[in-house]
Design an enzyme around this catalytic site. Structure first.
Site, short mmCIF file in Angstrom:
data_model
loop_
_atom_site.label_atom_id
_atom_site.label_comp_id
_atom_site.label_asym_id
_atom_site.label_seq_id
_atom_site.Cartn_x
_atom_site.Cartn_y
_atom_site.Cartn_z
N ASP A 116 27.35 45.01 52.19
CA ASP A 116 28.46 44.82 53.13
C ASP A 116 29.46 45.97 53.08
OD1 ASP A 116 27.10 42.43 53.28
OD2 ASP A 116 28.91 41.20 53.37
N ASP B 182 40.17 34.52 52.07
CA ASP B 182 40.46 35.79 51.42
C ASP B 182 41.14 36.79 52.33
OD1 ASP B 182 39.68 35.13 48.90
OD2 ASP B 182 37.67 35.97 49.05
N SER C 132 26.62 32.61 48.64
CA SER C 132 27.67 33.63 48.61
C SER C 132 28.44 33.41 47.32
CB SER C 132 28.59 33.48 49.82
OG SER C 132 29.70 34.34 49.70
N ARG D 283 43.02 37.74 44.12
CA ARG D 283 43.33 38.52 45.33
C ARG D 283 44.67 39.25 45.26
NH1 ARG D 283 38.40 38.53 45.06
NH2 ARG D 283 37.15 37.35 46.56
#
Length: 404
Positions: free
Chosen positions: A16, A125, A180, A96
């Site tokens: 990605d 996110d 994922s 994050r």
């Protein structure tokens, strides 16, 4: 798009973000700076350097942030006994703010015009990265390719990579993982695949960090955690850093089948999602911290913390770590921890964390001479309880008479 000359990309080196790197160069005609963080995900991050070099990247940041992550993010969160919707220990959420902070700092250092991330337009996110970035650099430009491009499937991503000679391990990329996953030193998460059916039980071979409780040792493991001002500073009497705390407790907890969770949660963007999580060290920390607080915190302080905790957890989950309200709550929480000092002894057994002892030589509020069921030698006059009860019953008695 021509006003963007340089972008800092949160880069893992996978399919990605490798596609994103090339897409940014082509779409924005800009230079890309890559940033790869080791926050304890358990995978080598150095290969990302070679991949970035192979794609012509000149400024490459590879950083070991494990200690900073544990010390400045995980530990402050656990001082509040934080848990979202009763089950989720916020392993992804709390990582994050740190990544957003470093993206902004690197943008400042390199003179970049924008930052970019690989979060999708359906998840939390994107909100967490961008709220953090805007809080720290109000005028920053944020590029979220998943909200702009049409490469919305794995097949399209792989085709783009082949077309542009992007160095990706296609043998590996061709085998689609059923899940994922996101990992750091606090947890590993799993979404997608059969987990999209909330009735389906996770497959046993999905779990990476923990043995099943059924396969855990038949003999319990005892550990002792030493606390100073609400943080673990030693395990079994040996001093440890915050990063070492996470590493050791994850190993001990995982070996004893501790920390698995299967949750349907409410995302900030509005949908429900089902995820499975392994948080062995965090599960131990939550239980142990509540145990030492039970001995050292005033009753009303403890209850007030419990009342505010869901709000604090929601702020972290939704991406407001850098907000003034979270910082205000943190000041209060940290002030409460000045007396949270002592030791907690735990028994770990087949998925269970059992508190078997707690001790504080200097800050314990437990007075055995008062709490005893034996003769307390006048330390507590039991007759005083009668007036206390009658005063507290007054409104109940008035209401009962009125009902008659």
């Amino acid at each position: 798009m021509s006003n963007v000359n340089k972008v800092v990309l949160a880069y893992s080196g996978g399919l990605d973000t490798s596609v994103i790197l090339k897409w940014l160069e082509d779409t924005y005609n800009c230079e890309v700076v890559t940033f790869t963080a080791d926050i304890g995900q358990g995978e080598e991050v150095e290969p990302a350097r070679e991949k970035a070099k192979a794609m012509g990247v000149k400024e490459i940041y590879i950083e070991d942030l494990r200690e900073e992550f544990a010390r400045d993010y995980v530990f402050p969160m656990f001082r509040a006994n934080t848990i979202y919707e009763g089950e989720y220990l916020l392993g992804t959420s709390i990582a994050r703010p740190l990544i957003a902070k470093r993206l902004v700092e690197i943008a400042n250092e390199t003179g970049a015009d924008a930052i970019a991330h690989g979060a999708t337009g359906k998840g939390n996110d994107q909100v967490r990265f961008e709220l953090g970035a805007y809080a720290l650099k109000p005028d920053v430009k944020v590029i979220a390719p998943w909200r702009e491009w049409d490469l919305l499937s794995r097949e399209k991503l792989m085709a783009y990579a082949k077309e542009h000679d992007i160095p990706v391990d296609f043998a590996k990329a061709g085998k689609k993982s059923p899940y994922s996953m996101d990992a750091n030193s606090l947890h590993i998460s799993y979404e997608g695949g059969i987990l999209e059916d909330p009735w389906a039980e996770p497959e046993e071979d999905m779990w990476r960090w923990t043995v099943s409780p059924e396969q855990a040792p038949d003999t319990p493991t005892y550990i002792e955690l030493t606390y100073q001002k609400g943080d673990v500073v030693a395990i079994d009497g040996k001093k440890v850093t915050p990063g070492q705390v996470m590493e050791q407790l994850n190993k001990i907890g995982g070996d004893n089948g501790i920390g698995r969770a299967d949750i349907v949660e409410n995302r900030y963007v509005g949908m429900k999602s089902r995820g499975a999580y392994e948080t062995p060290g965090g599960t131990i920390l939550l239980k142990a911290h509540r145990a030492i607080e039970s001995l050292t915190l005033d009753r009303e302080v403890a209850h007030l913390k419990d009342e505010l905790m869901p709000r604090y957890a929601e702020l972290i989950y939704n991406g407001y770590w850098w907000s003034p309200e979270r910082e205000m709550l943190q000041e209060m929480i940290d002030a409460s921890q000045q007396t949270v000092n002592g030791k907690v002894r735990l028994k770990l057994y087949k998925g269970n964390v059992i508190v078997v002892g707690r001790q504080s030589d200097s800050d314990s509020l437990f007075d055995e001479s008062i709490a005893t069921f034996e003769d307390d030698a006048g330390a507590y006059d039991q007759k005083d309880a009668e007036g206390f009860i009658k005063l507290n019953a007054l409104r109940l008695r008035i209401a009962a008479r009125r009902r008659r």
